[in-house]
Design a protein around this motif. Structure first.
Motif, PDB file in Angstrom:
ATOM      1  N   LYS A   1       0.932  -1.086   0.113  1.00 27.47           N
ATOM      2  CA  LYS A   1      -0.075  -0.093   0.026  1.00 27.47           C
ATOM      3  C   LYS A   1       0.587   1.273   0.103  1.00 27.47           C
ATOM      4  CE  LYS A   1      -3.461  -2.437   2.352  1.00 27.47           C
ATOM      5  NZ  LYS A   1      -4.170  -2.949   3.661  1.00 27.47           N
ATOM      6  N   ARG A   2       2.024   1.155   0.287  1.00 28.64           N
ATOM      7  CA  ARG A   2       2.747   2.416   0.486  1.00 28.64           C
ATOM      8  C   ARG A   2       3.826   2.654  -0.553  1.00 28.64           C
ATOM      9  NH1 ARG A   2       2.091   0.747   5.399  1.00 28.64           N
ATOM     10  NH2 ARG A   2       1.956   2.313   7.305  1.00 28.64           N
ATOM     11  N   PHE A   3       3.945   1.646  -1.399  1.00 28.83           N
ATOM     12  CA  PHE A   3       4.980   1.784  -2.619  1.00 28.83           C
ATOM     13  C   PHE A   3       4.319   1.556  -3.760  1.00 28.83           C
ATOM     14  CE2 PHE A   3       7.499   0.698   1.067  1.00 28.83           C
ATOM     15  CZ  PHE A   3       8.615   1.865   1.379  1.00 28.83           C
ATOM     16  N   LYS A   4       4.912   1.940  -4.923  1.00 28.83           N
ATOM     17  CA  LYS A   4       4.465   1.444  -6.163  1.00 28.83           C
ATOM     18  C   LYS A   4       5.627   1.475  -7.135  1.00 28.83           C
ATOM     19  CE  LYS A   4       2.684   6.035  -7.823  1.00 28.83           C
ATOM     20  NZ  LYS A   4       1.603   6.914  -8.210  1.00 28.83           N
ATOM     21  N   VAL A   5       5.424   0.677  -8.221  1.00 34.48           N
ATOM     22  CA  VAL A   5       6.811   0.495  -9.132  1.00 34.48           C
ATOM     23  C   VAL A   5       6.415   1.331 -10.294  1.00 34.48           C
ATOM     24  CG1 VAL A   5       7.908  -1.070 -10.284  1.00 34.48           C
ATOM     25  CG2 VAL A   5       7.038  -1.466  -8.153  1.00 34.48           C
ATOM     26  N   THR A   6       7.066   2.136 -10.819  1.00 32.32           N
ATOM     27  CA  THR A   6       7.043   2.850 -12.084  1.00 32.32           C
ATOM     28  C   THR A   6       7.206   2.009 -13.253  1.00 32.32           C
ATOM     29  OG1 THR A   6       9.217   3.626 -12.462  1.00 32.32           O
ATOM     30  CG2 THR A   6       7.702   4.998 -10.981  1.00 32.32           C
ATOM     31  N   GLY A   7       6.903   2.289 -14.406  1.00 37.66           N
ATOM     32  CA  GLY A   7       7.054   1.704 -15.664  1.00 37.66           C
ATOM     33  C   GLY A   7       8.460   1.193 -15.935  1.00 37.66           C
ATOM     34  N   SER A   8       9.313   2.052 -15.594  1.00 31.29           N
ATOM     35  CA  SER A   8      10.845   1.879 -15.568  1.00 31.29           C
ATOM     36  C   SER A   8      11.433   0.953 -14.711  1.00 31.29           C
ATOM     37  CB  SER A   8      11.573   3.153 -15.867  1.00 31.29           C
ATOM     38  OG  SER A   8      11.434   3.760 -14.562  1.00 31.29           O
ATOM     39  N   GLY A   9      10.744   0.643 -13.720  1.00 34.29           N
ATOM     40  CA  GLY A   9      11.133  -0.325 -12.570  1.00 34.29           C
ATOM     41  C   GLY A   9      11.480   0.356 -11.248  1.00 34.29           C
ATOM     42  N   LYS A  10      11.248   1.867 -11.219  1.00 32.00           N
ATOM     43  CA  LYS A  10      11.788   2.335  -9.839  1.00 32.00           C
ATOM     44  C   LYS A  10      10.663   2.223  -8.934  1.00 32.00           C
ATOM     45  CE  LYS A  10      14.607   5.827 -12.663  1.00 32.00           C
ATOM     46  NZ  LYS A  10      14.502   7.087 -13.130  1.00 32.00           N
ATOM     47  N   ILE A  11      11.041   2.160  -7.601  1.00 30.09           N
ATOM     48  CA  ILE A  11      10.065   2.144  -6.631  1.00 30.09           C
ATOM     49  C   ILE A  11       9.814   3.612  -6.046  1.00 30.09           C
ATOM     50  CG2 ILE A  11       9.563   1.278  -4.182  1.00 30.09           C
ATOM     51  CD1 ILE A  11      11.507  -1.053  -4.912  1.00 30.09           C
ATOM     52  N   VAL A  12       8.360   3.888  -6.102  1.00 27.75           N
ATOM     53  CA  VAL A  12       8.220   5.260  -5.630  1.00 27.75           C
ATOM     54  C   VAL A  12       7.442   5.139  -4.439  1.00 27.75           C
ATOM     55  CG1 VAL A  12       6.899   7.313  -6.262  1.00 27.75           C
ATOM     56  CG2 VAL A  12       8.124   5.990  -8.192  1.00 27.75           C
ATOM     57  N   HIS A  13       7.589   6.291  -3.304  1.00 28.45           N
ATOM     58  CA  HIS A  13       6.718   6.390  -2.250  1.00 28.45           C
ATOM     59  C   HIS A  13       6.346   7.723  -2.053  1.00 28.45           C
ATOM     60  CE1 HIS A  13       9.719   8.106   0.458  1.00 28.45           C
ATOM     61  NE2 HIS A  13      10.592   7.810  -0.479  1.00 28.45           N
ATOM     62  N   PHE A  14       5.222   7.850  -0.920  1.00 28.66           N
ATOM     63  CA  PHE A  14       4.887   9.311  -0.644  1.00 28.66           C
ATOM     64  C   PHE A  14       5.729   9.709   0.585  1.00 28.66           C
ATOM     65  CE2 PHE A  14       1.071   6.569  -2.192  1.00 28.66           C
ATOM     66  CZ  PHE A  14       0.947   7.321  -3.323  1.00 28.66           C
ATOM     67  N   ARG A  15       5.589  10.960   0.573  1.00 31.08           N
ATOM     68  CA  ARG A  15       6.329  11.707   1.551  1.00 31.08           C
ATOM     69  C   ARG A  15       5.808  11.707   3.051  1.00 31.08           C
ATOM     70  NH1 ARG A  15      10.659  15.035  -0.720  1.00 31.08           N
ATOM     71  NH2 ARG A  15      10.823  14.773  -2.981  1.00 31.08           N
ATOM     72  N   ALA A  16       6.623  11.841   4.048  1.00 32.56           N
ATOM     73  CA  ALA A  16       6.016  12.118   5.473  1.00 32.56           C
ATOM     74  C   ALA A  16       5.679  13.385   5.526  1.00 32.56           C
ATOM     75  CB  ALA A  16       7.006  11.416   6.405  1.00 32.56           C
ATOM     76  N   CYS A  17       5.115  13.725   6.721  1.00 33.71           N
ATOM     77  CA  CYS A  17       4.923  14.943   7.310  1.00 33.71           C
ATOM     78  C   CYS A  17       3.845  15.550   6.511  1.00 33.71           C
ATOM     79  CB  CYS A  17       6.106  15.896   7.237  1.00 33.71           C
ATOM     80  SG  CYS A  17       7.838  15.018   7.973  1.00 33.71           S
ATOM     81  N   LYS A  18       2.795  15.191   6.039  1.00 35.60           N
ATOM     82  CA  LYS A  18       1.772  15.641   5.410  1.00 35.60           C
ATOM     83  C   LYS A  18       0.361  15.545   5.904  1.00 35.60           C
ATOM     84  CE  LYS A  18       0.640  17.924   1.364  1.00 35.60           C
ATOM     85  NZ  LYS A  18      -0.971  18.224   1.661  1.00 35.60           N
ATOM     86  N   SER A  19       0.528  14.945   7.018  1.00 36.89           N
ATOM     87  CA  SER A  19      -0.775  14.722   8.016  1.00 36.89           C
ATOM     88  C   SER A  19      -1.487  15.578   8.720  1.00 36.89           C
ATOM     89  CB  SER A  19      -0.843  13.004   8.371  1.00 36.89           C
ATOM     90  OG  SER A  19       0.114  13.285   9.226  1.00 36.89           O
TER      91      SER A  19
END
Length: 69
Positions: free
Chosen positions: A15-33
């Protein structure tokens, strides 16, 4: 001979990570809540953007979400 066991995906990581089309792992930044009043508009705007995972964390996350690649 028995079946080969499948690995379980770590659901919290999925739920926290997703994979881009090129295979990189992306996550959301903290401190936004919460405590957003004291943060500048520029800082909050930059927190909206996803961040590419770097360094040794990539191998760890790949083990947690094996079927996303």
């Amino acid at each position: 001979m028995g079946k080969k066991n499948k690995m379980k995906t770590n659901r919290s990581a999925a739920k926290r990570f997703k994979v881009t089309g090129s295979g990189k792992i992306v996550h959301f930044r903290a401190c936004k809540s919460h405590l957003l009043r004291k943060k500048s508009a520029k800082r909050k705007r930059n927190l909206r953007k996803d961040k590419v995972l770097e360094g040794g964390y990539v191998k760890r996350v790949e083990k947690l979400i094996p079927y996303k690649f």
